[in-house]
Design a protein around this motif. Structure first.
Motif, PDB file in Angstrom:
ATOM      1  N   ALA A 135     -41.852  56.558  76.215  1.00 56.69           N
ATOM      2  CA  ALA A 135     -42.059  57.973  75.901  1.00 56.69           C
ATOM      3  C   ALA A 135     -43.527  58.203  75.579  1.00 56.69           C
ATOM      4  CB  ALA A 135     -41.195  58.405  74.712  1.00 56.69           C
ATOM      5  N   ALA A 136     -44.066  59.296  76.093  1.00 52.40           N
ATOM      6  CA  ALA A 136     -45.388  59.732  75.649  1.00 52.40           C
ATOM      7  C   ALA A 136     -45.227  60.258  74.223  1.00 52.40           C
ATOM      8  CB  ALA A 136     -45.912  60.824  76.569  1.00 52.40           C
ATOM      9  N   PRO A 137     -46.226  60.048  73.349  1.00 56.21           N
ATOM     10  CA  PRO A 137     -47.596  59.592  73.604  1.00 56.21           C
ATOM     11  C   PRO A 137     -47.783  58.078  73.507  1.00 56.21           C
ATOM     12  CG  PRO A 137     -47.418  60.273  71.337  1.00 56.21           C
ATOM     13  CD  PRO A 137     -46.059  60.480  71.938  1.00 56.21           C
ATOM     14  N   PHE A 138     -46.708  57.300  73.511  1.00 58.65           N
ATOM     15  CA  PHE A 138     -46.836  55.849  73.433  1.00 58.65           C
ATOM     16  C   PHE A 138     -47.223  55.306  74.804  1.00 58.65           C
ATOM     17  CE2 PHE A 138     -43.820  57.242  70.236  1.00 58.65           C
ATOM     18  CZ  PHE A 138     -44.292  56.619  69.089  1.00 58.65           C
ATOM     19  N   ALA A 139     -48.223  54.438  74.838  1.00 58.48           N
ATOM     20  CA  ALA A 139     -48.714  53.917  76.110  1.00 58.48           C
ATOM     21  C   ALA A 139     -47.829  52.820  76.667  1.00 58.48           C
ATOM     22  CB  ALA A 139     -50.144  53.388  75.926  1.00 58.48           C
ATOM     23  N   LEU A 140     -47.186  52.066  75.795  1.00 56.73           N
ATOM     24  CA  LEU A 140     -46.430  50.887  76.216  1.00 56.73           C
ATOM     25  C   LEU A 140     -44.938  51.090  75.988  1.00 56.73           C
ATOM     26  CD1 LEU A 140     -48.725  48.169  74.582  1.00 56.73           C
ATOM     27  CD2 LEU A 140     -48.767  48.951  76.961  1.00 56.73           C
ATOM     28  N   PRO A 141     -44.097  50.582  76.877  1.00 61.65           N
ATOM     29  CA  PRO A 141     -42.652  50.678  76.678  1.00 61.65           C
ATOM     30  C   PRO A 141     -42.168  49.623  75.692  1.00 61.65           C
ATOM     31  CG  PRO A 141     -43.085  49.507  78.703  1.00 61.65           C
ATOM     32  CD  PRO A 141     -44.437  49.937  78.164  1.00 61.65           C
ATOM     33  N   LEU A 142     -40.954  49.846  75.183  1.00 63.14           N
ATOM     34  CA  LEU A 142     -40.249  48.864  74.354  1.00 63.14           C
ATOM     35  C   LEU A 142     -39.159  48.244  75.209  1.00 63.14           C
ATOM     36  CD1 LEU A 142     -39.471  47.496  71.653  1.00 63.14           C
ATOM     37  CD2 LEU A 142     -38.120  49.546  71.126  1.00 63.14           C
ATOM     38  N   ARG A 143     -39.225  46.913  75.386  1.00 63.16           N
ATOM     39  CA  ARG A 143     -38.212  46.216  76.192  1.00 63.16           C
ATOM     40  C   ARG A 143     -37.594  45.087  75.371  1.00 63.16           C
ATOM     41  NH1 ARG A 143     -42.521  46.243  80.068  1.00 63.16           N
ATOM     42  NH2 ARG A 143     -42.212  47.833  81.675  1.00 63.16           N
ATOM     43  N   ASN A 144     -36.279  44.976  75.470  1.00 61.72           N
ATOM     44  CA  ASN A 144     -35.541  43.887  74.811  1.00 61.72           C
ATOM     45  C   ASN A 144     -34.315  43.543  75.632  1.00 61.72           C
ATOM     46  OD1 ASN A 144     -36.675  45.787  72.413  1.00 61.72           O
ATOM     47  ND2 ASN A 144     -36.779  43.632  71.797  1.00 61.72           N
ATOM     48  N   THR A 145     -33.923  42.292  75.579  1.00 61.66           N
ATOM     49  CA  THR A 145     -32.768  41.805  76.326  1.00 61.66           C
ATOM     50  C   THR A 145     -31.593  41.595  75.379  1.00 61.66           C
ATOM     51  OG1 THR A 145     -34.237  40.697  77.892  1.00 61.66           O
ATOM     52  CG2 THR A 145     -31.947  39.968  77.844  1.00 61.66           C
ATOM     53  N   VAL A 146     -30.391  41.904  75.860  1.00 57.56           N
ATOM     54  CA  VAL A 146     -29.182  41.696  75.071  1.00 57.56           C
ATOM     55  C   VAL A 146     -28.810  40.216  75.066  1.00 57.56           C
ATOM     56  CG1 VAL A 146     -26.739  42.262  74.807  1.00 57.56           C
ATOM     57  CG2 VAL A 146     -28.333  43.998  75.655  1.00 57.56           C
ATOM     58  N   ALA A 147     -28.538  39.690  73.899  1.00 55.33           N
ATOM     59  CA  ALA A 147     -28.043  38.317  73.755  1.00 55.33           C
ATOM     60  C   ALA A 147     -26.828  38.352  72.837  1.00 55.33           C
ATOM     61  CB  ALA A 147     -29.121  37.407  73.186  1.00 55.33           C
ATOM     62  N   THR A 148     -26.051  37.265  72.820  1.00 58.71           N
ATOM     63  CA  THR A 148     -24.851  37.188  71.987  1.00 58.71           C
ATOM     64  C   THR A 148     -24.920  35.957  71.100  1.00 58.71           C
ATOM     65  OG1 THR A 148     -23.548  38.267  73.719  1.00 58.71           O
ATOM     66  CG2 THR A 148     -22.334  37.122  71.985  1.00 58.71           C
ATOM     67  N   ASP A 149     -24.607  36.151  69.848  1.00 59.60           N
ATOM     68  CA  ASP A 149     -24.603  35.061  68.873  1.00 59.60           C
ATOM     69  C   ASP A 149     -23.227  34.395  68.853  1.00 59.60           C
ATOM     70  OD1 ASP A 149     -25.515  33.404  66.914  1.00 59.60           O
ATOM     71  OD2 ASP A 149     -25.627  34.919  65.343  1.00 59.60           O
ATOM     72  N   THR A 150     -23.179  33.223  68.264  1.00 56.14           N
ATOM     73  CA  THR A 150     -21.895  32.557  68.039  1.00 56.14           C
ATOM     74  C   THR A 150     -21.398  32.898  66.648  1.00 56.14           C
ATOM     75  OG1 THR A 150     -23.019  30.575  67.245  1.00 56.14           O
ATOM     76  CG2 THR A 150     -22.483  30.676  69.586  1.00 56.14           C
ATOM     77  N   HIS A 151     -20.121  32.722  66.424  1.00 54.26           N
ATOM     78  CA  HIS A 151     -19.553  33.121  65.147  1.00 54.26           C
ATOM     79  C   HIS A 151     -18.301  32.324  64.859  1.00 54.26           C
ATOM     80  CE1 HIS A 151     -17.945  35.541  61.880  1.00 54.26           C
ATOM     81  NE2 HIS A 151     -16.835  35.719  62.558  1.00 54.26           N
ATOM     82  N   SER A 152     -18.124  31.967  63.630  1.00 54.92           N
ATOM     83  CA  SER A 152     -16.861  31.401  63.162  1.00 54.92           C
ATOM     84  C   SER A 152     -16.581  32.035  61.812  1.00 54.92           C
ATOM     85  CB  SER A 152     -16.967  29.874  63.036  1.00 54.92           C
ATOM     86  OG  SER A 152     -18.008  29.508  62.150  1.00 54.92           O
ATOM     87  N   PRO A 153     -15.325  32.088  61.379  1.00 55.37           N
ATOM     88  CA  PRO A 153     -15.018  32.720  60.095  1.00 55.37           C
ATOM     89  C   PRO A 153     -15.846  32.117  58.965  1.00 55.37           C
ATOM     90  CG  PRO A 153     -13.009  32.280  61.310  1.00 55.37           C
ATOM     91  CD  PRO A 153     -14.122  31.620  62.079  1.00 55.37           C
ATOM     92  N   VAL A 154     -16.320  32.982  58.085  1.00 52.35           N
ATOM     93  CA  VAL A 154     -17.156  32.543  56.974  1.00 52.35           C
ATOM     94  C   VAL A 154     -16.268  32.236  55.770  1.00 52.35           C
ATOM     95  CG1 VAL A 154     -18.986  33.198  55.387  1.00 52.35           C
ATOM     96  CG2 VAL A 154     -19.110  33.905  57.794  1.00 52.35           C
ATOM     97  N   ALA A 155     -16.405  31.044  55.267  1.00 54.03           N
ATOM     98  CA  ALA A 155     -15.647  30.641  54.075  1.00 54.03           C
ATOM     99  C   ALA A 155     -16.593  30.601  52.887  1.00 54.03           C
ATOM    100  CB  ALA A 155     -14.994  29.274  54.280  1.00 54.03           C
ATOM    101  N   VAL A 156     -16.198  31.227  51.811  1.00 57.13           N
ATOM    102  CA  VAL A 156     -16.998  31.229  50.594  1.00 57.13           C
ATOM    103  C   VAL A 156     -16.617  30.025  49.743  1.00 57.13           C
ATOM    104  CG1 VAL A 156     -17.530  32.487  48.481  1.00 57.13           C
ATOM    105  CG2 VAL A 156     -17.243  33.735  50.640  1.00 57.13           C
ATOM    106  N   ARG A 157     -17.593  29.280  49.285  1.00 51.55           N
ATOM    107  CA  ARG A 157     -17.358  28.102  48.470  1.00 51.55           C
ATOM    108  C   ARG A 157     -17.429  28.471  46.976  1.00 51.55           C
ATOM    109  NH1 ARG A 157     -20.646  24.205  45.992  1.00 51.55           N
ATOM    110  NH2 ARG A 157     -22.531  25.213  46.788  1.00 51.55           N
ATOM    111  N   ALA A 158     -16.456  28.095  46.250  1.00 52.10           N
ATOM    112  CA  ALA A 158     -16.474  28.308  44.790  1.00 52.10           C
ATOM    113  C   ALA A 158     -17.338  27.261  44.127  1.00 52.10           C
ATOM    114  CB  ALA A 158     -15.057  28.255  44.231  1.00 52.10           C
ATOM    115  N   LEU A 159     -18.118  27.664  43.143  1.00 52.23           N
ATOM    116  CA  LEU A 159     -19.007  26.749  42.435  1.00 52.23           C
ATOM    117  C   LEU A 159     -18.291  26.129  41.231  1.00 52.23           C
ATOM    118  CD1 LEU A 159     -21.910  25.650  42.394  1.00 52.23           C
ATOM    119  CD2 LEU A 159     -22.502  27.560  40.888  1.00 52.23           C
TER     120      LEU A 159
END
Length: 325
Positions: A301-325
């Motif tokens: 978009a003007a007045p910006f001279a340079l475009p913004l480009r980014n690629t979609v990526a996907t993270d890995t995930h497993s259920p998060v378990a909370v540890r009791a102290l």
């Protein structure tokens, strides 16, 4: 004038300024926009004067450096990402369609009610308080993605959708006064399928990374910003649409949005950086597009001279378990 942050081939940080000729020149002695802005605040002058006082050096070959986000903080916890929605003329249409599907009657959805509040009272007279906008928390500096870097969608996400918009960038002065240091192109990456499931999941849908840059526009934002948002898949344009921003295309004034963010004292801590996303009315999701890993978002978009480009990526995930102290 616009400012860029970069890292050269030796790993050294630098700041470059783009003037009317759009040629990037190194700002002498500057290694971060935040430090440059802090120096300007301390000296009592504006950012353009700080750049002029530092002086400009060699031309920076942008093909030989790594562009960074145009603002950051040494401690990411002190860089706060937030935003406002339903702020642009037409921005309620897609949201209203999402939420109306869950309603059996023809009464206005909460989204439409919020949008109309902005239309009626989002541009108050100077010195008065206008309608309160929708507001959301996006994350901290750990969520801020540089131009060219991947936007990582968590594995549990239902969607990985772009939101092309303008972000305001702020530094809080030592006396607690928020100081706007510029504007940047932004991709406020969101999960629209999760949001559509229940509007009370909006907070969840916004906890995603976001990209800004490459430039920080110093000074005022034009009343009308006209840009293009596109998705490129396998080298070809999959989807493309113009997007509009600037106050001429908004139901809220920037001053009203800024007031309703910084009215909270916790957002006026000296030294904190804020990146605030002003919203959009243009989404590929509203046109039925489903993005996938490897898609490239391109926003310009003007007045910006340079475009913004980014690629979609996907993270890995497993259920998060909370540890009791």
């Amino acid at each position: 004038m616009s400012l860029l942050q970069f890292r050269d081939a030796s790993g050294n940080r630098g700041v470059a300024a783009l003037g009317e000729d759009r040629v990037p020149r190194r700002v002498t002695g500057a290694t971060s926009v935040r430090a440059l802005a802090q120096g300007a605040i301390d000296a009592g002058h504006d950012l353009a004067a700080a750049v002029a006082a530092a002086g400009l050096g060699d031309v920076v070959d942008l093909d030989q450096v790594t562009l960074l986000a145009p603002i950051d903080h040494d401690d990411p916890a002190h860089c706060i990402l937030t935003g406002t929605g339903l702020t642009h003329l037409g921005s309620a249409e897609g949201r209203d369609q999402m939420h109306r599907a869950a309603k059996a009657d023809a009464a206005p959805t909460d989204s439409m009610k919020m949008f109309l509040m902005g239309v009626e009272g989002g541009k108050p007279a100077a010195g008065t308080e206008g309608a309160q906008p929708e507001w959301f928390y996006k994350g901290n500096g750990l969520s801020l993605v540089a131009p060219g870097q991947p936007l990582v969608s968590p594995a549990f996400a239902k969607d990985a959708g772009e939101e092309p918009e303008i972000a305001g960038v702020y530094l809080v002065a030592s006396d607690g006064t928020p100081v706007r240091i510029g504007f940047a192109l932004a991709n406020e990456f969101s999960d629209h399928v999760t949001e559509r499931g229940n509007y009370l999941w909006l907070a969840h849908s916004k906890l995603r990374p976001a990209a800004i840059g490459p430039e920080l526009l110093v000074g005022e934002l034009p009343q009308e910003v006209i840009g293009t948002s596109r998705i490129i898949r396998d080298g070809a344009t999959l989807w493309e649409k113009p997007f509009l921003s600037g106050e001429a295309n908004m139901s809220h004034s920037l001053a009203n949005l800024e007031h309703h963010h910084f009215k909270y004292a916790l957002f006026r801590a000296p030294g904190d950086v804020h990146v605030h996303f002003f919203g959009t009315a243009t989404l590929s999701f509203s046109d039925g597009v489903t993005t996938q890993e490897g898609d490239v978002f391109e926003i310009e978009a003007a007045p910006f001279a340079l475009p913004l480009r980014n690629t979609v990526a996907t993270d890995t995930h497993s259920p998060v378990a909370v540890r009791a102290l």
